[in-house]
Design a protein around this motif. Structure first.
Motif, PDB file in Angstrom:
ATOM      1  N   LEU A 206       0.834  -1.199   0.000  1.00 48.82           N
ATOM      2  CA  LEU A 206       0.000   0.000   0.000  1.00 48.82           C
ATOM      3  C   LEU A 206       0.870   1.252   0.000  1.00 48.82           C
ATOM      4  O   LEU A 206       0.603   2.206  -0.742  1.00 48.82           O
ATOM      5  CB  LEU A 206      -0.924  -0.001   1.224  1.00 48.82           C
ATOM      6  N   ARG A 207       1.924   1.231   0.827  1.00 53.37           N
ATOM      7  CA  ARG A 207       2.810   2.401   0.884  1.00 53.37           C
ATOM      8  C   ARG A 207       3.421   2.673  -0.483  1.00 53.37           C
ATOM      9  O   ARG A 207       3.442   3.809  -0.960  1.00 53.37           O
ATOM     10  CB  ARG A 207       3.932   2.158   1.910  1.00 53.37           C
ATOM     11  N   ARG A 208       3.928   1.623  -1.118  1.00 58.61           N
ATOM     12  CA  ARG A 208       4.534   1.807  -2.433  1.00 58.61           C
ATOM     13  C   ARG A 208       3.515   2.349  -3.433  1.00 58.61           C
ATOM     14  O   ARG A 208       3.809   3.231  -4.243  1.00 58.61           O
ATOM     15  CB  ARG A 208       5.125   0.488  -2.941  1.00 58.61           C
ATOM     16  N   GLY A 209       2.286   1.812  -3.357  1.00 63.87           N
ATOM     17  CA  GLY A 209       1.239   2.283  -4.265  1.00 63.87           C
ATOM     18  C   GLY A 209       0.958   3.760  -4.077  1.00 63.87           C
ATOM     19  O   GLY A 209       0.875   4.528  -5.035  1.00 63.87           O
ATOM     20  N   HIS A 210       0.824   4.168  -2.833  1.00 63.64           N
ATOM     21  CA  HIS A 210       0.527   5.573  -2.554  1.00 63.64           C
ATOM     22  C   HIS A 210       1.637   6.476  -3.062  1.00 63.64           C
ATOM     23  O   HIS A 210       1.386   7.514  -3.674  1.00 63.64           O
ATOM     24  CB  HIS A 210       0.322   5.778  -1.046  1.00 63.64           C
ATOM     25  N   GLU A 211       2.866   6.073  -2.798  1.00 60.51           N
ATOM     26  CA  GLU A 211       3.987   6.918  -3.208  1.00 60.51           C
ATOM     27  C   GLU A 211       4.065   7.020  -4.727  1.00 60.51           C
ATOM     28  O   GLU A 211       4.362   8.094  -5.275  1.00 60.51           O
ATOM     29  CB  GLU A 211       5.293   6.373  -2.624  1.00 60.51           C
ATOM     30  N   VAL A 229      -3.642   4.042  -9.893  1.00 64.20           N
ATOM     31  CA  VAL A 229      -4.683   4.049  -8.865  1.00 64.20           C
ATOM     32  C   VAL A 229      -5.627   2.870  -9.061  1.00 64.20           C
ATOM     33  O   VAL A 229      -6.095   2.272  -8.084  1.00 64.20           O
ATOM     34  CB  VAL A 229      -5.443   5.401  -8.861  1.00 64.20           C
ATOM     35  N   GLU A 230      -5.872   2.497 -10.307  1.00 63.14           N
ATOM     36  CA  GLU A 230      -6.729   1.332 -10.519  1.00 63.14           C
ATOM     37  C   GLU A 230      -6.058   0.071 -10.000  1.00 63.14           C
ATOM     38  O   GLU A 230      -6.664  -0.729  -9.282  1.00 63.14           O
ATOM     39  CB  GLU A 230      -7.075   1.172 -12.010  1.00 63.14           C
ATOM     40  N   THR A 231      -4.795  -0.101 -10.358  1.00 64.83           N
ATOM     41  CA  THR A 231      -4.055  -1.266  -9.860  1.00 64.83           C
ATOM     42  C   THR A 231      -4.015  -1.274  -8.341  1.00 64.83           C
ATOM     43  O   THR A 231      -4.217  -2.317  -7.699  1.00 64.83           O
ATOM     44  CB  THR A 231      -2.622  -1.242 -10.427  1.00 64.83           C
ATOM     45  N   HIS A 232      -3.767  -0.097  -7.784  1.00 61.78           N
ATOM     46  CA  HIS A 232      -3.670   0.021  -6.331  1.00 61.78           C
ATOM     47  C   HIS A 232      -4.954  -0.440  -5.648  1.00 61.78           C
ATOM     48  O   HIS A 232      -4.917  -1.255  -4.721  1.00 61.78           O
ATOM     49  CB  HIS A 232      -3.379   1.479  -5.979  1.00 61.78           C
ATOM     50  N   ILE A 233      -6.076   0.067  -6.121  1.00 61.58           N
ATOM     51  CA  ILE A 233      -7.347  -0.269  -5.465  1.00 61.58           C
ATOM     52  C   ILE A 233      -7.675  -1.747  -5.639  1.00 61.58           C
ATOM     53  O   ILE A 233      -8.043  -2.443  -4.688  1.00 61.58           O
ATOM     54  CB  ILE A 233      -8.476   0.612  -6.050  1.00 61.58           C
ATOM     55  N   ARG A 234      -7.522  -2.228  -6.866  1.00 62.57           N
ATOM     56  CA  ARG A 234      -7.902  -3.626  -7.116  1.00 62.57           C
ATOM     57  C   ARG A 234      -7.010  -4.603  -6.382  1.00 62.57           C
ATOM     58  O   ARG A 234      -7.479  -5.574  -5.779  1.00 62.57           O
ATOM     59  CB  ARG A 234      -7.860  -3.909  -8.622  1.00 62.57           C
ATOM     60  N   SER A 235      -5.706  -4.353  -6.413  1.00 63.33           N
ATOM     61  CA  SER A 235      -4.802  -5.321  -5.777  1.00 63.33           C
ATOM     62  C   SER A 235      -4.945  -5.272  -4.265  1.00 63.33           C
ATOM     63  O   SER A 235      -4.875  -6.304  -3.591  1.00 63.33           O
ATOM     64  CB  SER A 235      -3.356  -5.038  -6.192  1.00 63.33           C
TER      65      SER A 235
END
Lengths: 241, 241
Positions: A206-211, A229-235
């Motif tokens: 999650l941290r990596r996604g946000h950054e 953001v799509e990848t982040h939410i889905r994964s």
DNA sequence: CGGTGTCAATGGTCTGACCACTTCTTCTTT
DNA sequence: AAAGAAGAAGTGGTCAGACCATTGACACCG
């Protein structure tokens, strides 16, 4: 029997009496005759105007109150009466959260809508965000960077991050809906946070996604931000399920 | 005066009468005494139990109804009465529609959100729509095909077309939000319909757009449908501005 | 000039009645 | 005895009219 000449279409309408009142208020708002801050006619007057009893008017007002559309206060003069509310997005958030919590919508459906809205938000944010707005989302990232952070605090900061990006989009409606939906999933997500085993791995993802999202938005790369953001939410949802 | 021995804490409570009723129902639900499908006591009985008037009970019931918590129906026996509800949706649609209208969002902002949501809707529709659902949107197209159609009727059918596609998406939340936003723009769009000069050209563009979208959804081409619906919405709004 | 009290208008509440509708019971008819 | 018809009872929906507490405006008196 007489009068009614002003509002015949409503006074003559069949159906439940309090719904006649709701329809009238809806029409007035949608047509712009009633705007935020305006006062509704007094209950007695509205009852006479629409040919219904005051009790029916009051039931309609209660409905509008429950939806946050109006606010009532007693007394004479400008301070008293029932006025159209600014409808702080709280009402939307409350209702969405209630619905999701009652499992009215499958979580997968909510995820789909959330992806669509957040893609829009980060795209607009990449195009329009000011440095000050990006500071807000960066602060949420900083909070989540704490290795000893509690899961609830992490979830709150996570919510704040996504809401901050939506706010940076410069599109109030997009922000309100995005925030409402993320907010409505706060408790279900927190619940999963608490029961998940591989917490350390997930939170690092999650941290990596946000950054990565923050970086893409900061450099104005809208397409990459949308993809991220799509990848982040889905994964994230997949990892928590 | 007497009685009250069963519910003294509620019957003696001060504050607004209908809030006493709301608090009682909340308590019963939270304690598990009332669950989904259960019936509330009859209005007259509840009024007697809580020492308030039946009108106060009814106002509380309206509040619960507006929140989607209960559903009421007349008649004796098991079919009648007020029961704890599981899934409403009208409340959400109504609130969202009013929210968009009241907040006076710039129309461009609404368009952006609408594009995002309708892209989602047609993508899901292309993947999930049944022939029966596609019949509904096709019927709206047929209505709009009438060369002598009035502008208001055309606008209604246009709204119906987009709502039908959202319904065909099989995602209730996406449908509700899409429908609410399209409906919130019904009046502004109608207003432009009435003042536009090149009506014949515009309406022909709209017809072609609808038919192309319908065809793409029917053959399951999600990407093309997404592209078409975005172009359709943006160009239509541009032509009307 | 300044307080002060009256008065009007508002939402909040209550009472008691009637209506339309639905279900269950009971009695009549076949 | 079975089938059907009539009615009793209970539900939410609505109405009319009344009274209360609160609030603000305005005239009145000091």
């Amino acid at each position: 029997m007489d009068a009614d000449s002003l509002q015949p279409s409503f006074a003559e309408r069949p159906g439940r009496a309090f719904e006649v009142v709701l329809a009238w208020v809806d029409e007035q708002i949608l047509s712009g005759d009633l705007a935020v801050g305006d006062q509704l006619p007094a209950e007695r007057e509205l009852a006479r105007l629409l040919n219904v009893s005051r009790a029916a008017v009051r039931e309609a007002v209660r409905t509008l109150q429950a939806q946050g559309v109006v606010r009532s206060s007693v007394g004479a003069g400008a301070a008293g009466g029932t006025t159209i509310n600014a409808l702080p997005s709280d009402a939307l958030t409350r209702l969405l959260r209630l619905h999701v919590a009652l499992a009215n919508f499958p979580h997968e459906d909510v995820i789909e809508v959330r992806v669509a809205l957040e893609r829009l938000s980060v795209r607009l944010a990449a195009q329009n965000a000011t440095p000050e707005q990006l500071d807000v989302s960066q602060k949420a990232i900083d909070v989540m960077a704490d290795p000893d952070i509690e899961r609830e605090a992490f979830n709150d900061a996570d919510t704040a991050f996504h809401v901050a990006l939506a706010a940076a989009a410069g599109n109030r409606l997009a922000m309100d809906t995005t925030a409402a939906i993320r907010e409505s999933m706060r408790l279900p997500i927190l619940d999963r946070f608490r029961h998940v085993h591989a917490w350390d791995d997930i939170v690092e993802d999650l941290r990596r996604g946000h950054e990565a999202i923050q970086a893409a938005v900061t450099r104005g790369d809208a397409e990459e931000a949308e993809r991220l953001v799509e990848t982040h939410i889905r994964s994230a949802w997949h990892a928590l399920s």
